[in-house]
Design a protein around this motif. Structure first.
Motif, PDB file in Angstrom:
ATOM      1  N   LYS A 107     -23.506   1.419   5.680  1.00 10.32           N
ATOM      2  CA  LYS A 107     -24.191   2.109   6.776  1.00 10.32           C
ATOM      3  C   LYS A 107     -25.119   1.174   7.540  1.00 10.32           C
ATOM      4  CE  LYS A 107     -23.922   6.513   4.443  1.00 10.32           C
ATOM      5  NZ  LYS A 107     -24.613   7.535   3.674  1.00 10.32           N
ATOM      6  N   ALA A 108     -25.704   0.203   6.846  1.00 12.49           N
ATOM      7  CA  ALA A 108     -26.651  -0.713   7.477  1.00 12.49           C
ATOM      8  C   ALA A 108     -25.977  -1.797   8.302  1.00 12.49           C
ATOM      9  CB  ALA A 108     -27.532  -1.351   6.410  1.00 12.49           C
ATOM     10  N   CYS A 109     -24.717  -2.113   8.000  1.00  7.36           N
ATOM     11  CA  CYS A 109     -24.018  -3.208   8.688  1.00  7.36           C
ATOM     12  C   CYS A 109     -23.654  -2.805  10.115  1.00  7.36           C
ATOM     13  CB  CYS A 109     -22.762  -3.610   7.919  1.00  7.36           C
ATOM     14  SG  CYS A 109     -21.844  -4.940   8.729  1.00  7.36           S
ATOM     15  N   ASP A 110     -24.166  -3.554  11.080  1.00  8.08           N
ATOM     16  CA  ASP A 110     -23.900  -3.275  12.495  1.00  8.08           C
ATOM     17  C   ASP A 110     -22.464  -3.594  12.906  1.00  8.08           C
ATOM     18  OD1 ASP A 110     -26.545  -2.478  12.933  1.00  8.08           O
ATOM     19  OD2 ASP A 110     -27.181  -4.510  13.435  1.00  8.08           O
ATOM     20  N   PHE A 111     -21.750  -4.347  12.095  1.00  6.42           N
ATOM     21  CA  PHE A 111     -20.410  -4.803  12.459  1.00  6.42           C
ATOM     22  C   PHE A 111     -19.300  -4.121  11.678  1.00  6.42           C
ATOM     23  CE2 PHE A 111     -23.421  -8.185  13.383  1.00  6.42           C
ATOM     24  CZ  PHE A 111     -23.184  -8.358  14.737  1.00  6.42           C
ATOM     25  N   GLY A 112     -19.644  -3.290  10.713  1.00  2.05           N
ATOM     26  CA  GLY A 112     -18.617  -2.609   9.920  1.00  2.05           C
ATOM     27  C   GLY A 112     -17.824  -3.545   9.050  1.00  2.05           C
ATOM     28  N   SER A 113     -18.464  -4.605   8.567  1.00  2.00           N
ATOM     29  CA  SER A 113     -17.707  -5.615   7.827  1.00  2.00           C
ATOM     30  C   SER A 113     -17.844  -5.525   6.309  1.00  2.00           C
ATOM     31  CB  SER A 113     -18.109  -7.013   8.304  1.00  2.00           C
ATOM     32  OG  SER A 113     -19.485  -7.219   8.118  1.00  2.00           O
ATOM     33  N   ILE A 114     -18.544  -4.515   5.811  1.00  2.00           N
ATOM     34  CA  ILE A 114     -18.645  -4.323   4.369  1.00  2.00           C
ATOM     35  C   ILE A 114     -17.857  -3.072   4.006  1.00  2.00           C
ATOM     36  CG2 ILE A 114     -20.194  -3.915   2.416  1.00  2.00           C
ATOM     37  CD1 ILE A 114     -22.368  -5.328   3.935  1.00  2.00           C
ATOM     38  N   THR A 115     -17.118  -3.140   2.913  1.00  2.00           N
ATOM     39  CA  THR A 115     -16.371  -1.981   2.435  1.00  2.00           C
ATOM     40  C   THR A 115     -16.542  -1.876   0.919  1.00  2.00           C
ATOM     41  OG1 THR A 115     -14.355  -3.276   2.189  1.00  2.00           O
ATOM     42  CG2 THR A 115     -14.619  -2.105   4.258  1.00  2.00           C
ATOM     43  N   ILE A 116     -15.973  -0.837   0.359  1.00  2.00           N
ATOM     44  CA  ILE A 116     -16.007  -0.641  -1.082  1.00  2.00           C
ATOM     45  C   ILE A 116     -14.618  -0.943  -1.647  1.00  2.00           C
ATOM     46  CG2 ILE A 116     -16.339   1.036  -2.953  1.00  2.00           C
ATOM     47  CD1 ILE A 116     -18.948   0.354  -1.568  1.00  2.00           C
ATOM     48  N   ASP A 117     -14.570  -1.778  -2.668  1.00  2.00           N
ATOM     49  CA  ASP A 117     -13.305  -2.087  -3.331  1.00  2.00           C
ATOM     50  C   ASP A 117     -12.751  -0.797  -3.934  1.00  2.00           C
ATOM     51  OD1 ASP A 117     -11.706  -2.740  -5.899  1.00  2.00           O
ATOM     52  OD2 ASP A 117     -11.781  -4.669  -4.836  1.00  2.00           O
ATOM     53  N   PRO A 118     -11.496  -0.458  -3.637  1.00  2.00           N
ATOM     54  CA  PRO A 118     -10.943   0.814  -4.105  1.00  2.00           C
ATOM     55  C   PRO A 118     -10.795   0.924  -5.626  1.00  2.00           C
ATOM     56  CG  PRO A 118      -9.220  -0.524  -3.097  1.00  2.00           C
ATOM     57  CD  PRO A 118     -10.523  -1.224  -2.860  1.00  2.00           C
ATOM     58  N   ASP A 119     -10.707  -0.199  -6.307  1.00  2.00           N
ATOM     59  CA  ASP A 119     -10.558  -0.171  -7.763  1.00  2.00           C
ATOM     60  C   ASP A 119     -11.887  -0.362  -8.494  1.00  2.00           C
ATOM     61  OD1 ASP A 119      -7.781   0.126  -7.490  1.00  2.00           O
ATOM     62  OD2 ASP A 119      -7.515  -2.048  -7.337  1.00  2.00           O
ATOM     63  N   GLU A 120     -12.641  -1.369  -8.085  1.00  2.00           N
ATOM     64  CA  GLU A 120     -13.888  -1.681  -8.771  1.00  2.00           C
ATOM     65  C   GLU A 120     -15.058  -0.804  -8.333  1.00  2.00           C
ATOM     66  OE1 GLU A 120     -14.872  -5.833  -9.336  1.00  2.00           O
ATOM     67  OE2 GLU A 120     -12.850  -6.381  -8.718  1.00  2.00           O
ATOM     68  N   LYS A 121     -14.933  -0.159  -7.165  1.00  2.00           N
ATOM     69  CA  LYS A 121     -15.972   0.723  -6.627  1.00  2.00           C
ATOM     70  C   LYS A 121     -17.290  -0.009  -6.400  1.00  2.00           C
ATOM     71  CE  LYS A 121     -13.164   4.235  -7.071  1.00  2.00           C
ATOM     72  NZ  LYS A 121     -12.065   4.209  -6.163  1.00  2.00           N
ATOM     73  N   ILE A 122     -17.194  -1.258  -5.909  1.00  2.00           N
ATOM     74  CA  ILE A 122     -18.378  -2.024  -5.539  1.00  2.00           C
ATOM     75  C   ILE A 122     -18.181  -2.577  -4.133  1.00  2.00           C
ATOM     76  CG2 ILE A 122     -19.011  -2.668  -7.916  1.00  2.00           C
ATOM     77  CD1 ILE A 122     -17.793  -5.472  -7.244  1.00  2.00           C
ATOM     78  N   ALA A 123     -19.291  -2.980  -3.501  1.00  2.00           N
ATOM     79  CA  ALA A 123     -19.233  -3.528  -2.151  1.00  2.00           C
ATOM     80  C   ALA A 123     -18.468  -4.852  -2.151  1.00  2.00           C
ATOM     81  CB  ALA A 123     -20.638  -3.741  -1.621  1.00  2.00           C
ATOM     82  N   ILE A 124     -17.666  -5.054  -1.103  1.00  2.00           N
ATOM     83  CA  ILE A 124     -16.989  -6.331  -0.902  1.00  2.00           C
ATOM     84  C   ILE A 124     -17.258  -6.791   0.525  1.00  2.00           C
ATOM     85  CG2 ILE A 124     -15.225  -6.053  -2.678  1.00  2.00           C
ATOM     86  CD1 ILE A 124     -13.241  -5.174  -0.522  1.00  2.00           C
TER      87      ILE A 124
END
Length: 185
Positions: A107-124
C-alpha cells in the motif's frame, strides 16, 4: 558497487534501478518469466513470483514496472514489523523471518512494485538480481547482471540513475517541442 553511479564529486553516489522504455516494450512478459526463473533458483517460470510486472493497457500501451529504489522508501517506513530495509547499494531487502505478509509495504509503494509471494506469503521486491552479481554470461548473450535486462528481446529495459531518467525526460520533451513547432510546408 555495480548498482551505483558516482558523480564527479565522488562523495555523491546515486542508486541505479531498472527502467523500461514504454516506446520499446511490447508487453511480451519475458522479463517476468526471466525474473521468476532466476528467483526460484531455475525451477519455475511463474510471473506471480516475478519482481518485475508488465502493465498492459489495451490497445497499445505496455510497460514493465520494478522497484525504483526510493531514497527514503515508504515501504520500509510502513512495515510494522521492521522486515524491510534498504541495503547500502539501494535494493530493498526483506527479512523473511520478520515479514508476515500484512501488505502495508504494498500500500505504501507509489509504484506498485512490491507483491506477496503466492507460496511463501511474504513481500517480494526487486533486488537487482543480487545473486547474479559477478557471474559470467552465456556466449553470444548481452552482458547484464539483471535477468530482465539480459532477456528482454526489444532491449527496452536498462539500469539507470534518477538523474539519467530526468535527462531522458528533458530530451523527449525537447524533441516533442521541436517537432510540434515545425510547420508543414
Amino acid at each position: 558497487m555495480p548498482y551505483m553511479e558516482t558523480t564527479k564529486d565522488t562523495s555523491l553516489v546515486k542508486f541505479m534501478f531498472v527502467d523500461v522504455d514504454p516506446n520499446r516494450c511490447i508487453g511480451c512478459g519475458i522479463c517476468e518469466l526471466a525474473c521468476s526463473f532466476e528467483k526460484t533458483g531455475n525451477k519455475a517460470f511463474n510471473p506471480l513470483k516475478s519482481r518485475i510486472r508488465v502493465l498492459r493497457i489495451p490497445p497499445a500501451f505496455n510497460l514493465a514496472i520494478s522497484c525504483r529504489l526510493c531514497e527514503d522508501p515508504p515501504c520500509v517506513r510502513a512495515c510494522p514489523r521492521g522486515a524491510l530495509r534498504q541495503s547500502e547499494n539501494g535494493p530493498i531487502v526483506v527479512n523473511k523471518d520478520k515479514c508476515n505478509g500484512c501488505g502495508w509495504c504494498i500500500k505504501a509503494c507509489d509504484f506498485g512494485s512490491i507483491t506477496i509471494d503466492p507460496d511463501e506469503k511474504i513481500a517480494i521486491v526487486c533486488d537487482l538480481c543480487e545473486r547474479r552479481k559477478g557471474i559470467g554470461v552465456f556466449p553470444g548473450r548481452k552482458i547484464a547482471n539483471q535477468a530482465c535486462i539480459e532477456w528482454c528481446p526489444e532491449e527496452a529495459i536498462e539500469l539507470v540513475s534518477r538523474e539519467r531518467l530526468a535527462q531522458k525526460a528533458r530530451e523527449l520533451t525537447l524533441i516533442k517541442l521541436l517537432s510540434s513547432s515545425r510547420k508543414p510546408e
